[in-house]
Design a protein around this motif. Structure first.
Motif, PDB file in Angstrom:
ATOM      1  N   LYS A   1       0.828  -1.206   0.000  1.00 22.63           N
ATOM      2  CA  LYS A   1       0.000   0.000   0.000  1.00 22.63           C
ATOM      3  C   LYS A   1       0.864   1.258   0.000  1.00 22.63           C
ATOM      4  O   LYS A   1       0.609   2.209  -0.758  1.00 22.63           O
ATOM      5  CB  LYS A   1      -0.922  -0.003   1.228  1.00 22.63           C
ATOM      6  N   LEU A   2       1.892   1.252   0.831  1.00 19.63           N
ATOM      7  CA  LEU A   2       2.792   2.404   0.898  1.00 19.63           C
ATOM      8  C   LEU A   2       3.597   2.558  -0.397  1.00 19.63           C
ATOM      9  O   LEU A   2       3.885   3.676  -0.828  1.00 19.63           O
ATOM     10  CB  LEU A   2       3.735   2.260   2.093  1.00 19.63           C
ATOM     11  N   LYS A   3       3.949   1.430  -1.017  1.00 23.24           N
ATOM     12  CA  LYS A   3       4.683   1.486  -2.278  1.00 23.24           C
ATOM     13  C   LYS A   3       3.827   2.147  -3.355  1.00 23.24           C
ATOM     14  O   LYS A   3       4.307   3.001  -4.122  1.00 23.24           O
ATOM     15  CB  LYS A   3       5.083   0.073  -2.721  1.00 23.24           C
TER      16      LYS A   3
ATOM     17  N   GLN B   1       4.617   5.590  -5.299  1.00 27.53           N
ATOM     18  CA  GLN B   1       4.662   5.663  -6.762  1.00 27.53           C
ATOM     19  C   GLN B   1       3.712   6.737  -7.283  1.00 27.53           C
ATOM     20  O   GLN B   1       4.039   7.466  -8.220  1.00 27.53           O
ATOM     21  CB  GLN B   1       4.313   4.294  -7.358  1.00 27.53           C
ATOM     22  N   ARG B   2       2.533   6.809  -6.658  1.00 29.73           N
ATOM     23  CA  ARG B   2       1.575   7.851  -7.051  1.00 29.73           C
ATOM     24  C   ARG B   2       2.137   9.234  -6.782  1.00 29.73           C
ATOM     25  O   ARG B   2       2.025  10.139  -7.621  1.00 29.73           O
ATOM     26  CB  ARG B   2       0.259   7.662  -6.282  1.00 29.73           C
TER      27      ARG B   2
ATOM     28  N   ALA C   1       4.552  14.309  -8.497  1.00 28.01           N
ATOM     29  CA  ALA C   1       5.673  15.256  -8.415  1.00 28.01           C
ATOM     30  C   ALA C   1       6.273  15.505  -9.792  1.00 28.01           C
ATOM     31  O   ALA C   1       6.633  16.643 -10.127  1.00 28.01           O
ATOM     32  CB  ALA C   1       6.732  14.722  -7.449  1.00 28.01           C
ATOM     33  N   LYS C   2       6.371  14.436 -10.595  1.00 30.95           N
ATOM     34  CA  LYS C   2       6.924  14.597 -11.945  1.00 30.95           C
ATOM     35  C   LYS C   2       6.011  15.445 -12.818  1.00 30.95           C
ATOM     36  O   LYS C   2       6.481  16.291 -13.594  1.00 30.95           O
ATOM     37  CB  LYS C   2       7.139  13.225 -12.578  1.00 30.95           C
ATOM     38  N   LEU C   3       4.692  15.216 -12.691  1.00 35.43           N
ATOM     39  CA  LEU C   3       3.740  16.017 -13.466  1.00 35.43           C
ATOM     40  C   LEU C   3       3.798  17.483 -13.046  1.00 35.43           C
ATOM     41  O   LEU C   3       3.760  18.394 -13.885  1.00 35.43           O
ATOM     42  CB  LEU C   3       2.323  15.476 -13.275  1.00 35.43           C
ATOM     43  N   LYS C   4       3.919  17.699 -11.713  1.00 37.98           N
ATOM     44  CA  LYS C   4       4.016  19.060 -11.210  1.00 37.98           C
ATOM     45  C   LYS C   4       5.292  19.728 -11.703  1.00 37.98           C
ATOM     46  O   LYS C   4       5.293  20.896 -12.119  1.00 37.98           O
ATOM     47  CB  LYS C   4       3.993  19.055  -9.676  1.00 37.98           C
ATOM     48  N   GLU C   5       6.392  18.974 -11.662  1.00 30.25           N
ATOM     49  CA  GLU C   5       7.668  19.503 -12.131  1.00 30.25           C
ATOM     50  C   GLU C   5       7.603  19.842 -13.620  1.00 30.25           C
ATOM     51  O   GLU C   5       8.109  20.884 -14.061  1.00 30.25           O
ATOM     52  CB  GLU C   5       8.779  18.487 -11.867  1.00 30.25           C
ATOM     53  N   LYS C   6       6.971  18.953 -14.379  1.00 33.68           N
ATOM     54  CA  LYS C   6       6.841  19.180 -15.815  1.00 33.68           C
ATOM     55  C   LYS C   6       5.980  20.404 -16.095  1.00 33.68           C
ATOM     56  O   LYS C   6       6.298  21.225 -16.977  1.00 33.68           O
ATOM     57  CB  LYS C   6       6.227  17.945 -16.474  1.00 33.68           C
ATOM     58  N   LYS C   7       4.903  20.557 -15.318  1.00 39.10           N
ATOM     59  CA  LYS C   7       4.021  21.713 -15.488  1.00 39.10           C
ATOM     60  C   LYS C   7       4.756  23.002 -15.140  1.00 39.10           C
ATOM     61  O   LYS C   7       4.655  24.010 -15.857  1.00 39.10           O
ATOM     62  CB  LYS C   7       2.784  21.552 -14.597  1.00 39.10           C
TER      63      LYS C   7
END
Length: 388
Positions: free
Chosen positions: A196-198, A202-203, A208-214
């Motif tokens: 569950k924590l994994k 991952q989510r 974070a990657k989407l936010k960074e890309k935005k």
């Protein structure tokens, strides 16, 4: 053959021995008022062994200890003794002493791999409860080298990975253990929690990657908007000139574009493609300042002055700071010359001036009262240009 008669001398000796007890009390007995404390000093009846054995205070215990830890015994016997001692400390939740005992057992370097695996696993358990998860993980890995299918070591390793937030590794260790015992309750619990924590981790990474890309896309749009307006930026720390600043803008300023001003504001681009800047107004006469978090590039200076000085600020005791008699200046990059800004100018018009450099992505302006003694003195000896 006649039975031998008791010797009269023996009877006399026995009588003398018994009479001695009547005249001289037994000195080794317990005292009525402290018999419990004295009873607790007998090794067999001790509720808890002292941390340090004093040979004078506890001679019996010291004697037993010397027998138990006799160096002449085999390494296996000594290692087992330390293992048992460590287990006793572990049951008492004295994990530090348990670690020491298990370590002493390992130092004996016995040739029994199962016993060494147990010592490593038990020490890992003690380290785990002390919060030393990395050390505990190292111990269970050592135990598995000796005994790869040691279920307790696998379980403890999974718990360590969980505490260290190595969720994928925790799941993997649980799966290895469940291949040995598919119904092991603890492994099933740890695996469910780690999985569950994994997934949550991952989510969060994806978000974070989407936010960074935005943010990167927004920063690039800001960068293009600044370049299109011929606005000159300068790193306050590095002090680059215009060409260097624009050339290295991506590296030097992109982080700044995505970060907030110390006052909590940042440069932004609206849906119409217009910029709003965080702007700082400085009043050197009183060492005061005002901060406008979003100064639209098409807004005029006079409009903001009307708002800021609609009411007299507390520091203006002479009530002389009125929008109609204020002069606005900016310094050139060398801070040697001043440029007076017309109050009806827009921010964009000023930022596009060839001698204006934006530092730290926050335009700054000096404000003085027109023809005031302070203003005259402040401007004395400095070259002043009027911006048209």
């Amino acid at each position: 053959m006649e039975a031998s008669q008791p010797d009269a001398a023996d009877d006399k000796d026995m009588d003398a021995f018994l009479d001695k007890f009547q005249s001289q009390p037994y000195r080794g007995g317990f005292h009525e008022d402290q018999w419990e404390e004295e009873f607790d000093k007998i090794p067999l009846f001790m509720k808890k062994a002292p941390s340090e054995v004093d040979r004078k205070e506890n001679p019996d215990l010291a004697c037993l200890q010397s027998i138990i830890f006799d160096e002449e015994r085999s390494p296996e016997e000594q290692a087992k003794t330390y293992k048992d001692e460590g287990n006793d400390y572990f049951k008492e939740k004295d994990y530090k002493k348990a670690v020491i005992s298990y370590t002493e057992g390992l130092k004996k370097k016995c040739v029994d791999p199962d016993l060494n695996a147990v010592l490593y696993t038990n020490r890992a358990a003690a380290q785990y409860y002390l919060g030393n998860f990395r050390s505990a993980l190292n111990d269970v890995m050592a135990a598995r080298k000796l005994k790869p299918h040691h279920l307790k070591a696998i379980t403890r390793g999974a718990l360590c990975h969980l505490e260290l937030k190595h969720f994928a590794e925790a799941v993997s260790w649980c799966d290895e253990g469940l291949h040995i015992d598919a119904k092991e309750k603890k492994l099933l619990e740890v695996r469910a929690k780690a999985d569950k924590l994994k997934r949550t981790e991952q989510r969060d990474v994806r978000k974070a990657k989407l936010k960074e890309k935005k943010e990167q896309s927004q920063n690039e749009a800001l960068l293009q908007a600044i370049k299109a307006r011929n606005i000159r930026l300068m790193s306050e720390a590095a002090g680059e000139d215009e060409d260097a600043a624009l050339e290295g803008l991506g590296e030097v300023f992109l982080d700044g574009l995505s970060s907030e001003n110390p006052c909590g504001a940042r440069l932004s681009l609206d849906d119409q493609g217009r910029l709003s800047w965080p702007v700082l107004f400085l009043y050197p006469e009183y060492a005061q300042s005002d901060f406008v978090s979003a100064f639209h590039e098409d807004s005029r200076f006079i409009d903001h002055l009307m708002v800021m000085f609609g009411e007299t600020p507390s520091w203006d005791s002479e009530q002389k700071y009125c929008p109609d008699n204020l002069e606005i200046y900016f310094e050139d990059e060398d801070r040697t010359e001043l440029y007076q800004v017309p109050p009806k100018s827009t921010l964009l018009q000023v930022l596009q001036h060839p001698r204006y450099f934006v530092k730290a992505l926050t335009p700054a302006f000096l404000v003085c009262v027109e023809a005031s003694p302070f203003c005259k003195n402040y401007l004395q000896g400095r070259k002043v240009h009027r911006v048209k």
